[in-house]
Design a protein around this motif. Structure first.
Motif, PDB file in Angstrom:
ATOM      1  N   SER A 743       0.860  -1.171   0.000  1.00  0.00           N
ATOM      2  CA  SER A 743       0.000   0.000   0.000  1.00  0.00           C
ATOM      3  C   SER A 743       0.897   1.222   0.000  1.00  0.00           C
ATOM      4  O   SER A 743       1.752   1.361   0.892  1.00  0.00           O
ATOM      5  N   PRO A 744       0.755   2.122  -0.971  1.00  0.00           N
ATOM      6  CA  PRO A 744       1.593   3.325  -0.978  1.00  0.00           C
ATOM      7  C   PRO A 744       1.467   4.137   0.306  1.00  0.00           C
ATOM      8  O   PRO A 744       2.371   4.900   0.646  1.00  0.00           O
ATOM      9  N   GLU A 745       0.363   3.964   1.022  1.00  0.00           N
ATOM     10  CA  GLU A 745       0.134   4.745   2.234  1.00  0.00           C
ATOM     11  C   GLU A 745       0.692   4.073   3.485  1.00  0.00           C
ATOM     12  O   GLU A 745       0.688   4.668   4.557  1.00  0.00           O
ATOM     13  N   HIS A 746       1.156   2.794   3.355  1.00  0.00           N
ATOM     14  CA  HIS A 746       1.564   2.068   4.560  1.00  0.00           C
ATOM     15  C   HIS A 746       2.830   1.251   4.404  1.00  0.00           C
ATOM     16  O   HIS A 746       3.491   0.968   5.407  1.00  0.00           O
ATOM     17  N   GLY A 747       3.171   0.828   3.215  1.00  0.00           N
ATOM     18  CA  GLY A 747       4.401   0.079   3.048  1.00  0.00           C
ATOM     19  C   GLY A 747       4.180  -1.298   2.464  1.00  0.00           C
ATOM     20  O   GLY A 747       3.145  -1.593   1.863  1.00  0.00           O
ATOM     21  N   VAL A 748       5.204  -2.147   2.669  1.00  0.00           N
ATOM     22  CA  VAL A 748       5.266  -3.467   2.054  1.00  0.00           C
ATOM     23  C   VAL A 748       5.052  -4.543   3.103  1.00  0.00           C
ATOM     24  O   VAL A 748       5.513  -4.423   4.237  1.00  0.00           O
ATOM     25  N   ALA A 749       4.353  -5.602   2.731  1.00  0.00           N
ATOM     26  CA  ALA A 749       4.155  -6.738   3.631  1.00  0.00           C
ATOM     27  C   ALA A 749       5.477  -7.475   3.805  1.00  0.00           C
ATOM     28  O   ALA A 749       6.129  -7.853   2.834  1.00  0.00           O
ATOM     29  N   ALA A 750       5.882  -7.656   5.058  1.00  0.00           N
ATOM     30  CA  ALA A 750       7.120  -8.358   5.364  1.00  0.00           C
ATOM     31  C   ALA A 750       6.873  -9.258   6.564  1.00  0.00           C
ATOM     32  O   ALA A 750       5.803  -9.239   7.179  1.00  0.00           O
ATOM     33  N   GLY A 751       7.878 -10.061   6.897  1.00  0.00           N
ATOM     34  CA  GLY A 751       7.745 -10.935   8.042  1.00  0.00           C
ATOM     35  C   GLY A 751       6.597 -11.920   7.865  1.00  0.00           C
ATOM     36  O   GLY A 751       6.345 -12.417   6.761  1.00  0.00           O
ATOM     37  N   PRO A 752       5.857 -12.215   8.931  1.00  0.00           N
ATOM     38  CA  PRO A 752       4.764 -13.193   8.829  1.00  0.00           C
ATOM     39  C   PRO A 752       3.649 -12.774   7.873  1.00  0.00           C
ATOM     40  O   PRO A 752       2.884 -13.622   7.421  1.00  0.00           O
ATOM     41  N   MET A 753       3.535 -11.461   7.565  1.00  0.00           N
ATOM     42  CA  MET A 753       2.461 -11.034   6.668  1.00  0.00           C
ATOM     43  C   MET A 753       2.762 -11.346   5.215  1.00  0.00           C
ATOM     44  O   MET A 753       1.842 -11.438   4.394  1.00  0.00           O
ATOM     45  N   ALA A 754       4.019 -11.516   4.864  1.00  0.00           N
ATOM     46  CA  ALA A 754       4.355 -11.774   3.463  1.00  0.00           C
ATOM     47  C   ALA A 754       3.719 -13.069   2.960  1.00  0.00           C
ATOM     48  O   ALA A 754       3.056 -13.075   1.915  1.00  0.00           O
ATOM     49  N   PRO A 755       3.885 -14.198   3.663  1.00  0.00           N
ATOM     50  CA  PRO A 755       3.220 -15.418   3.163  1.00  0.00           C
ATOM     51  C   PRO A 755       1.700 -15.346   3.252  1.00  0.00           C
ATOM     52  O   PRO A 755       1.006 -15.990   2.462  1.00  0.00           O
ATOM     53  N   VAL A 756       1.179 -14.569   4.204  1.00  0.00           N
ATOM     54  CA  VAL A 756      -0.277 -14.398   4.279  1.00  0.00           C
ATOM     55  C   VAL A 756      -0.782 -13.716   3.016  1.00  0.00           C
ATOM     56  O   VAL A 756      -1.758 -14.146   2.397  1.00  0.00           O
ATOM     57  N   VAL A 757      -0.109 -12.644   2.616  1.00  0.00           N
ATOM     58  CA  VAL A 757      -0.505 -11.937   1.397  1.00  0.00           C
ATOM     59  C   VAL A 757      -0.297 -12.819   0.177  1.00  0.00           C
ATOM     60  O   VAL A 757      -1.091 -12.783  -0.768  1.00  0.00           O
ATOM     61  N   ALA A 758       0.782 -13.621   0.188  1.00  0.00           N
ATOM     62  CA  ALA A 758       1.014 -14.526  -0.937  1.00  0.00           C
ATOM     63  C   ALA A 758      -0.171 -15.459  -1.133  1.00  0.00           C
ATOM     64  O   ALA A 758      -0.557 -15.777  -2.262  1.00  0.00           O
ATOM     65  N   SER A 759      -0.800 -15.882  -0.034  1.00  0.00           N
ATOM     66  CA  SER A 759      -1.992 -16.720  -0.127  1.00  0.00           C
ATOM     67  C   SER A 759      -3.194 -15.915  -0.600  1.00  0.00           C
ATOM     68  O   SER A 759      -3.929 -16.324  -1.503  1.00  0.00           O
ATOM     69  N   LEU A 760      -3.393 -14.748   0.003  1.00  0.00           N
ATOM     70  CA  LEU A 760      -4.560 -13.941  -0.351  1.00  0.00           C
ATOM     71  C   LEU A 760      -4.518 -13.483  -1.802  1.00  0.00           C
ATOM     72  O   LEU A 760      -5.567 -13.282  -2.425  1.00  0.00           O
ATOM     73  N   SER A 761      -3.333 -13.302  -2.339  1.00  0.00           N
ATOM     74  CA  SER A 761      -3.220 -12.806  -3.717  1.00  0.00           C
ATOM     75  C   SER A 761      -3.790 -13.786  -4.730  1.00  0.00           C
ATOM     76  O   SER A 761      -4.097 -13.404  -5.860  1.00  0.00           O
ATOM     77  N   THR A 762      -3.957 -15.052  -4.331  1.00  0.00           N
ATOM     78  CA  THR A 762      -4.483 -16.059  -5.265  1.00  0.00           C
ATOM     79  C   THR A 762      -5.988 -16.246  -5.114  1.00  0.00           C
ATOM     80  O   THR A 762      -6.581 -17.038  -5.843  1.00  0.00           O
ATOM     81  N   LEU A 763      -6.594 -15.525  -4.195  1.00  0.00           N
ATOM     82  CA  LEU A 763      -8.001 -15.747  -3.859  1.00  0.00           C
ATOM     83  C   LEU A 763      -8.900 -14.725  -4.543  1.00  0.00           C
ATOM     84  O   LEU A 763      -8.433 -13.701  -5.033  1.00  0.00           O
ATOM     85  N   PRO A 764     -10.194 -14.977  -4.589  1.00  0.00           N
ATOM     86  CA  PRO A 764     -11.108 -14.071  -5.303  1.00  0.00           C
ATOM     87  C   PRO A 764     -11.022 -12.636  -4.800  1.00  0.00           C
ATOM     88  O   PRO A 764     -10.997 -12.384  -3.592  1.00  0.00           O
ATOM     89  N   GLU A 765     -10.975 -11.719  -5.732  1.00  0.00           N
ATOM     90  CA  GLU A 765     -10.873 -10.294  -5.395  1.00  0.00           C
ATOM     91  C   GLU A 765     -12.015  -9.856  -4.485  1.00  0.00           C
ATOM     92  O   GLU A 765     -11.819  -9.085  -3.547  1.00  0.00           O
TER      93      GLU A 765
END
Length: 911
Positions: A743-765
């Motif tokens: 998010s340009p307003e908050h930053g990049v997902a790192a640490g434990p949130m990175a794999p969480v986002v990796a999962s969510l990125s494959t799911l329905p918008e």
């Protein structure tokens, strides 16, 4: 706005009648006695108004279909004395036989048009009746208007109309116009005197293997031809050795839904009489090749509805729960057959007769399994069909475990509020044809009474159950204090002591017997695919995959305040995984935290959240995990210090903090909001990391919900109003972050949130948007600072005094990507540190972790990588760099203290 009524033309000009869009349509009742008028006045149908003025009694609505549907609901009442629960059955030589009935009123509607509208002081009337002095005098007497205020227009005579009926229609149009204060079109008359029933006689026998041997089906309209030579040849979808089907309906008045009701009710009776599962019994009689598309549809709907699961419980002993299934197949005028399947969940109040349909799982398909296209049934059709069967006005919307904007399979139903538009009129469609049968079968499941004709009104249900209340009144509650209250009275300090003193005395929890690993073919492809999505939402692989290990094979060490907890093997390996777990064992572990062998799981496993998952999603998750490759891997055992190594102590913890029960949607909120909360609080278990915990490791709820927590040594920031983020989280920012990892307003997902986002990125918008929508609703962002304002804010010279060393390190290592104006972008996205949540947090841990370790596994490839500097800078240099970043990009926040020691701590625990 006006519109042309092409169906009605003026006699003289031949032009269509022009009328306002706001014109109402009326269905007038004929032959209405006092009892019928009383029932009409009590009938409540949203969007439809009942008017009784003088000799005119009518339903008025925005569309004629709505007005006629209300009238038919009133008239479609079974003939007195032919109660659906006790219709006489003709004798036959077959084992099973029954009669059913279906009310008909379509042949009792007589179209007769007349239109009245007010044009200033004039009453314009379009009618096929002649403008006689007699008609004019009747209008004057009925309205009190002077004769000069009426202006007559003659409609063409292409439609033959009875003169008396046309005169009455003209009178009705004017009187109704006077009542509603606007234009009214009388569309026709419905007569209760002409209402009839279709009757059905069905018989069958089974052979020694429990398979249908004989099948006899007769459908008639009393008073029809009685000529069996005109019978149709539809034998239904189910195989039998000898079949005979006769339908005496020359005018084609019996709708397909009526045939489906009789056939599916009878099939259900046969199955239940022989202690057979109604769904399995039907599948046994569908051709595995020619009807494999139908079998796939039924399998999918049954799995989606969790058919065969544990009975639903209710505290109210007068309320009984039932489930019913029905199926239909149409082959007429189609190259490939079309199918529809419904499963209905309902509650029946045995004292009042009220029926509440809670959920409908319904789908449609056509053709073969591979060639067909399965889809859900639209909510409007489900609401309309259920409303018609029950004589109520219902609304339907996708269930909370359905992806928004998708073709939903499962729907939640409720009584229509006053602000809701009426359900669409039921059209003759295979989508809705199983509705009445599924509801009747669910009523039998709930009450043990077979209702053999719709509608299933409270009066008829109550009469069938005799309204006996004596056996349904709950026993008086004994005064007792709950365990939670007892523990509260003794203080939190007594919890562990109480548990420690009691756990040796507790009877051991019974293990659940192992089973042979189910084959993947046990479930439909749709269910396994859905289970994969549930697993991604739950981040199963994130926690149950060790570094370098096989997916879901367990062994990842999770740091907790009480010690290291190692995750278990979730693959279907029978020795070291869950390959010999039944669904009951899996469900118990997910909802209660108890393993198959009976030992307690530590609440590092978030079963407190998973208990909220729907049974359908739990079934799909089980199907997915069981369909994956089995991996033999024994993770390290979890060993905590005494007394925490005594797993039975978890029973006391559960008594305090485990609130079992599936998620209950909030009917006052939108479907998107409910879907978001279901995902966030259920499978997603977001609060497990983003909420603080008490001294016993339980999440703090209430006002502390989602106000920030920790995960694996990382700070999980607050997502609500108290967030330290320079810019408050908005719905769009949350969506961007969860879906893309940035998010340009908050930053990049790192640490434990990175794999969480990796999962969510494959799911329905739509699902990710629903999560963002729900979380954003927890905060008020109306007065939030603008990103540009924060990014442009500069520290004063005093703030940066003495930070030259940190500035030089930043310019040499960081500025190429993180300059105040944004980096060059050679390495992916360019987060502005002035907006980065980690820079504004109350502790420096997240920022230190990212600087030391970098981001070598970004959530998505588009984010790019960040190098780590743990080997480039010592702890003193790290402290200088972080001090400079904090002072430069978060000048309004207090400086962090003891940064050198903090850097050493982070370096030591890096993993």
């Amino acid at each position: 706005m006006t519109r042309a009524m092409d169906a009605m033309r003026e006699r003289d000009s031949g032009q269509p009648v022009l009328l306002p869009d706001s014109m109402l349509h009326a269905c007038v009742l004929m032959n209405a006695d006092a009892a019928l008028l009383e029932r009409a006045a009590a009938l409540r149908t949203e969007g439809v108004r009942w008017i009784h003025t003088g000799s005119v009694a009518a339903f008025v609505a925005g569309r004629l279909e709505l007005a006629c549907d209300a009238a038919r609901r009133l008239i479609d009442v079974p003939i007195a004395g032919a109660d659906a629960a006790s219709l006489p059955v003709a004798r036959s030589d077959l084992q099973h036989e029954a009669h059913y009935a279906w009310p008909l009123s379509s042949d009792s509607f007589t179209p007769c048009e007349a239109i009245a509208r007010m044009d200033g002081d004039l009453v314009s009337l379009w009618t096929r009746a002649p403008a006689s002095a007699d008609l004019l005098s009747k209008l004057v007497a009925a309205t009190g208007f002077s004769a000069g205020r009426f202006e007559f227009h003659s409609l063409d005579e292409s439609k033959a109309t009875d003169l008396a009926l046309a005169t009455h229609a003209a009178m009705a149009a004017v009187m109704l116009m006077n009542e509603v204060g606007g234009a009214v079109c009388v569309g026709g008359y419905l007569s209760s005197a002409n209402a009839r029933e279709a009757t059905f006689a069905v018989a069958a026998s089974l052979d020694s293997t429990g398979t249908l041997h004989d099948w006899q089906y007769e459908a008639r309209i009393p008073g029809s031809s009685g000529n069996e030579a005109s019978a149709a040849e539809d034998l239904g979808p189910y195989f039998s050795r000898r079949s005979r089907s006769l339908t005496d309906d020359p005018a084609g008045l019996i709708p397909d839904a009526a045939h489906t009701f009789a056939r599916e009710s009878f099939i259900d009776e046969i199955a239940r009489d022989n202690q057979r599962d109604p769904v399995s019994f039907r599948l046994d009689h569908l051709d595995p090749v020619e009807q494999d598309g139908a079998r796939a549809l039924i399998d999918t709907i049954a799995e989606r509805a969790a058919w065969g699961g544990k009975p639903r419980q209710t505290r109210n002993t007068a309320i009984v729960h039932g489930r019913g299934f029905a199926f239909d197949e149409h082959k007429r005028d189609a190259e490939t057959p079309a199918y529809s399947a419904w499963i209905v969940d309902l509650d029946v109040n045995r004292l009042t007769g009220d029926v509440a349909v809670n959920r409908v799982a319904a789908g449609r398909a056509s053709g073969r399994r591979r060639l067909g296209n399965m889809a859900g049934v639209p909510a409007r059709l489900i609401a309309a069909a259920a409303s018609r069967a029950l004589g109520l006005q219902l609304t339907a919307r996708p269930s909370h475990d359905e992806t928004p904007d998708a073709q939903a399979v499962s729907h939640e139903l409720a009584l229509a509020p006053s602000s809701t538009l009426p359900a669409e009129i039921v059209t003759e469609s295979i989508d809705a044809s199983p509705a009445a049968a599924a509801i009747a079968n669910a009523l039998f499941d709930a009450t043990g009474v077979r209702f053999r004709a719709p509608p299933f009104t409270p009066e008829r249900v109550r009469a069938a159950l005799d309204g006996s209340a004596s056996s349904f009144v709950g026993a008086p509650k004994r005064g007792r204090r709950s365990l939670k209250a007892l523990l509260a009275a003794g203080g939190v300090g007594g919890v562990i002591g109480l548990a420690c003193s009691l756990w040796p005395l507790r009877a051991p929890i019974e293990p659940i017997e192992p089973i042979a690993r189910p084959l993947a073919s046990t479930w439909s492809e749709a269910t396994i695919a859905r289970g994969r999505e549930v697993a991604e939402f739950g981040d199963c692989a994130v926690c149950h995959t060790a570094p370098g290990g096989a997916v879901n094979a367990g062994g990842l060490g999770l740091e907790t305040p009480f010690g290291m907890v190692y995750t278990t093997n979730l693959t279907p390996d029978p020795k070291t995984g869950i390959g010999n777990w039944s669904f009951a064992a899996f469900d118990r572990a997910m909802r209660q935290g108890i393993s198959r062998d009976g030992h307690h799981l530590y609440p590092a496993f978030p079963y407190t959240a998973f208990t909220k998952m729907s049974e359908a999603d739990m079934t799909a998750l089980y199907a997915y995990l069981m369909s994956q490759p089995a991996v033999e891997n024994a993770p390290p055992p979890t060993r905590l210090p005494f007394p925490l190594n005594q797993r039975a102590l978890v029973a006391g913890w559960n008594a305090l903090y485990l609130k079992q029960g599936e998620f209950k949607p909030d009917p006052t909120r939108s479907a998107q909001w409910n879907r978001g909360q279901y995902l966030v609080d259920g499978a997603g278990h977001c609060s497990a990391c983003h909420s603080p915990r008490n001294m016993l490791g339980a999440e703090k709820g209430g006002r502390l919900y989602m106000t920030g927590g920790s995960a694996e040594g990382w700070v999980a920031p607050s997502l609500v109003g108290n967030s330290k983020a320079p810019v408050k989280w908005t719905e769009q920012a949350l969506y961007d972050y969860l879906k893309t990892g940035f998010s340009p307003e908050h930053g990049v997902a790192a640490g434990p949130m990175a794999p969480v986002v990796a999962s969510l990125s494959t799911l329905p918008e739509a699902d990710v948007r629903a999560m963002a929508h729900y979380v954003a609703s927890l905060s008020d962002t109306s007065d939030a600072a603008k990103p540009t304002q924060v990014a442009q804010h500069k520290p004063d010279a005093v703030t940066l005094q003495g930070l030259d060393s940190g500035r030089r390190i930043f310019e040499g290592a960081c500025a190429v990507c993180h300059a105040v104006t944004g980096g060059v972008g050679n390495f992916g996205v360019r987060p502005l540190l002035a907006l980065n949540t980690s820079v504004s947090e109350s502790t420096p841990d997240n920022l230190l972790k990212v600087i030391q370790n970098g981001i070598d596994a970004p959530a998505t490839d588009a984010l790019g990588y960040m190098p780590g500097f743990r080997d480039s800078f010592d702890d003193s240099q790290m402290a200088e760099l972080v001090t400079y970043i904090r002072a430069t990009f978060a000048p309004n926040e207090a400086p962090w203290k003891d940064l050198e020691q903090a850097s050493a701590r982070v370096r030591k625990h890096a993993h």
